[in-house]
Write a protein that holds these residues in place. Sequence first.
Motif, PDB file in Angstrom:
ATOM      1  N   GLU A   1       8.350   7.005 -10.524  1.00 34.27           N
ATOM      2  CA  GLU A   1       9.629   7.638 -10.237  1.00 34.27           C
ATOM      3  C   GLU A   1       9.487   8.816  -9.281  1.00 34.27           C
ATOM      4  O   GLU A   1      10.477   9.352  -8.796  1.00 34.27           O
ATOM      5  CB  GLU A   1      10.282   8.112 -11.549  1.00 34.27           C
ATOM      6  N   GLU A   2       8.266   9.214  -9.006  1.00 37.80           N
ATOM      7  CA  GLU A   2       8.048  10.344  -8.106  1.00 37.80           C
ATOM      8  C   GLU A   2       8.204   9.909  -6.647  1.00 37.80           C
ATOM      9  O   GLU A   2       8.395   8.733  -6.337  1.00 37.80           O
ATOM     10  CB  GLU A   2       6.657  10.939  -8.344  1.00 37.80           C
ATOM     11  N   ASP A   3       8.096  10.882  -5.743  1.00 42.12           N
ATOM     12  CA  ASP A   3       8.259  10.601  -4.320  1.00 42.12           C
ATOM     13  C   ASP A   3       7.166   9.660  -3.810  1.00 42.12           C
ATOM     14  O   ASP A   3       6.025   9.683  -4.293  1.00 42.12           O
ATOM     15  CB  ASP A   3       8.213  11.900  -3.518  1.00 42.12           C
ATOM     16  N   ILE A   4       7.537   8.825  -2.831  1.00 47.90           N
ATOM     17  CA  ILE A   4       6.594   7.928  -2.163  1.00 47.90           C
ATOM     18  C   ILE A   4       6.639   8.271  -0.672  1.00 47.90           C
ATOM     19  O   ILE A   4       7.510   7.791   0.060  1.00 47.90           O
ATOM     20  CB  ILE A   4       6.956   6.451  -2.400  1.00 47.90           C
ATOM     21  N   PRO A   5       5.749   9.130  -0.194  1.00 50.84           N
ATOM     22  CA  PRO A   5       5.797   9.545   1.210  1.00 50.84           C
ATOM     23  C   PRO A   5       5.513   8.423   2.207  1.00 50.84           C
ATOM     24  O   PRO A   5       5.900   8.531   3.373  1.00 50.84           O
ATOM     25  CB  PRO A   5       4.713  10.634   1.293  1.00 50.84           C
ATOM     26  N   PHE A   6       4.853   7.372   1.756  1.00 49.57           N
ATOM     27  CA  PHE A   6       4.567   6.260   2.677  1.00 49.57           C
ATOM     28  C   PHE A   6       4.384   4.979   1.873  1.00 49.57           C
ATOM     29  O   PHE A   6       3.563   4.919   0.970  1.00 49.57           O
ATOM     30  CB  PHE A   6       3.305   6.544   3.496  1.00 49.57           C
ATOM     31  N   LEU A   7       5.182   3.972   2.206  1.00 49.03           N
ATOM     32  CA  LEU A   7       5.078   2.655   1.577  1.00 49.03           C
ATOM     33  C   LEU A   7       4.962   1.610   2.688  1.00 49.03           C
ATOM     34  O   LEU A   7       5.806   1.555   3.577  1.00 49.03           O
ATOM     35  CB  LEU A   7       6.306   2.357   0.716  1.00 49.03           C
ATOM     36  N   LEU A   8       3.923   0.811   2.617  1.00 51.89           N
ATOM     37  CA  LEU A   8       3.735  -0.281   3.566  1.00 51.89           C
ATOM     38  C   LEU A   8       3.742  -1.589   2.784  1.00 51.89           C
ATOM     39  O   LEU A   8       2.922  -1.779   1.875  1.00 51.89           O
ATOM     40  CB  LEU A   8       2.426  -0.118   4.340  1.00 51.89           C
ATOM     41  N   THR A   9       4.700  -2.462   3.094  1.00 50.78           N
ATOM     42  CA  THR A   9       4.840  -3.742   2.405  1.00 50.78           C
ATOM     43  C   THR A   9       4.576  -4.877   3.385  1.00 50.78           C
ATOM     44  O   THR A   9       5.243  -4.974   4.417  1.00 50.78           O
ATOM     45  CB  THR A   9       6.246  -3.903   1.805  1.00 50.78           C
ATOM     46  N   VAL A  10       3.613  -5.725   3.060  1.00 51.30           N
ATOM     47  CA  VAL A  10       3.311  -6.914   3.855  1.00 51.30           C
ATOM     48  C   VAL A  10       3.951  -8.105   3.157  1.00 51.30           C
ATOM     49  O   VAL A  10       3.594  -8.437   2.027  1.00 51.30           O
ATOM     50  CB  VAL A  10       1.792  -7.121   3.993  1.00 51.30           C
TER      51      VAL A  10
ATOM     52  N   VAL B   1       0.871  -1.171   0.000  1.00 53.49           N
ATOM     53  CA  VAL B   1       0.000   0.000   0.000  1.00 53.49           C
ATOM     54  C   VAL B   1       0.908   1.221   0.000  1.00 53.49           C
ATOM     55  O   VAL B   1       1.771   1.353   0.870  1.00 53.49           O
ATOM     56  CB  VAL B   1      -0.921   0.009   1.232  1.00 53.49           C
ATOM     57  N   SER B   2       0.733   2.087  -0.990  1.00 57.29           N
ATOM     58  CA  SER B   2       1.619   3.242  -1.137  1.00 57.29           C
ATOM     59  C   SER B   2       0.812   4.527  -1.202  1.00 57.29           C
ATOM     60  O   SER B   2      -0.216   4.593  -1.887  1.00 57.29           O
ATOM     61  CB  SER B   2       2.454   3.133  -2.421  1.00 57.29           C
ATOM     62  N   LEU B   3       1.290   5.542  -0.496  1.00 57.28           N
ATOM     63  CA  LEU B   3       0.786   6.898  -0.659  1.00 57.28           C
ATOM     64  C   LEU B   3       1.807   7.661  -1.486  1.00 57.28           C
ATOM     65  O   LEU B   3       2.997   7.667  -1.164  1.00 57.28           O
ATOM     66  CB  LEU B   3       0.574   7.563   0.702  1.00 57.28           C
ATOM     67  N   LEU B   4       1.345   8.305  -2.550  1.00 58.18           N
ATOM     68  CA  LEU B   4       2.235   8.826  -3.580  1.00 58.18           C
ATOM     69  C   LEU B   4       2.079  10.325  -3.785  1.00 58.18           C
ATOM     70  O   LEU B   4       1.011  10.896  -3.537  1.00 58.18           O
ATOM     71  CB  LEU B   4       1.943   8.117  -4.911  1.00 58.18           C
ATOM     72  N   SER B   5       3.160  10.927  -4.283  1.00 58.59           N
ATOM     73  CA  SER B   5       3.085  12.323  -4.702  1.00 58.59           C
ATOM     74  C   SER B   5       2.491  12.436  -6.101  1.00 58.59           C
ATOM     75  O   SER B   5       1.878  13.448  -6.438  1.00 58.59           O
ATOM     76  CB  SER B   5       4.472  12.969  -4.676  1.00 58.59           C
ATOM     77  N   SER B   6       2.678  11.403  -6.911  1.00 57.92           N
ATOM     78  CA  SER B   6       2.073  11.343  -8.236  1.00 57.92           C
ATOM     79  C   SER B   6       1.569   9.925  -8.448  1.00 57.92           C
ATOM     80  O   SER B   6       2.363   8.996  -8.553  1.00 57.92           O
ATOM     81  CB  SER B   6       3.085  11.707  -9.326  1.00 57.92           C
TER      82      SER B   6
END
Length: 199
Positions: free
Chosen positions: A107-116, A97-102
Motif C-alpha cells: 500500500e506504500e508508494d511505488i516510485p517506479f514500476l516496470l511491467t513486461v 520489477v518495482s522500486l518501493l518506498s516500503s
Amino acid sequence: MRRASSTVSPAPQYHHLRSITSSTVSPAPQYHHLRSITSSTVSPAPQYRQHPPLTMTEIETCANGVQYVGDIRGGLKPAMRITIMGLVDVRPQSFTVSLLSSPRDTEEDIPFLLTVNFRDRSIIRNAKFAGIWGAEERKVPYFPFTPGDNFKMEIHCEHQQMRVLLDGQRLCDFTHRVPQLKAVTGLRVTGDIKLTKVA
C-alpha cells in the motif's frame, strides 16, 4: 655395395591430451520459506565503490511466479545500479520489477514500476504516490523478451531518471517522480520468470 637404410620412427600417439571447454552450472535453488539471504547466496555480488549490494529476502511463492523482495540499504542513490538476471517462462503472461518506498507494504508508494506484458508485447512504466497512479509510459524501440530465453536487465539510477538496459542495449528511461531518491528503499520482482541473479 649396399645403401645404408634409415629407420624413421612412427609419430607418437597421444591418448590423454584433450581440451575441456564446457562447465556444469547447477540450477538455481528453489526457496519455499520466509528467510533472509544475501545477494551472494544467489550469485557473487558485484564490486561497488560506494554502495553495498542489496540484501535479498524472499517473501512467498505466488500463483503467478516467485516473488522476491530486497532492501536497498541507505536508499537509492545516483550512480547505483541494480542487475536482474533470469529465465523467462516458456508460456509467460507478464512479470514486474518495482522500486518501493516500503519493500513489505504494497500500500506504500511505488516510485517506479516496470511491467513486461507478453500478451500485447508492451513494457509499461509508472509510479504511484498516495494511492494514485500517474501517467503510463509505453514507448520502447522494440520488445526484447522471448519465452524460454535468458535475459539481463540493468536499472541505472541517474540524477534525473532511471535508465533501463536489456542485455546491454538501452531499452527505456523513466524520469524520477519521487521527491527524494533516498526514500526508495526496496526492490520487488514478481511474475513468470525464474531469477538467477539479483544484485
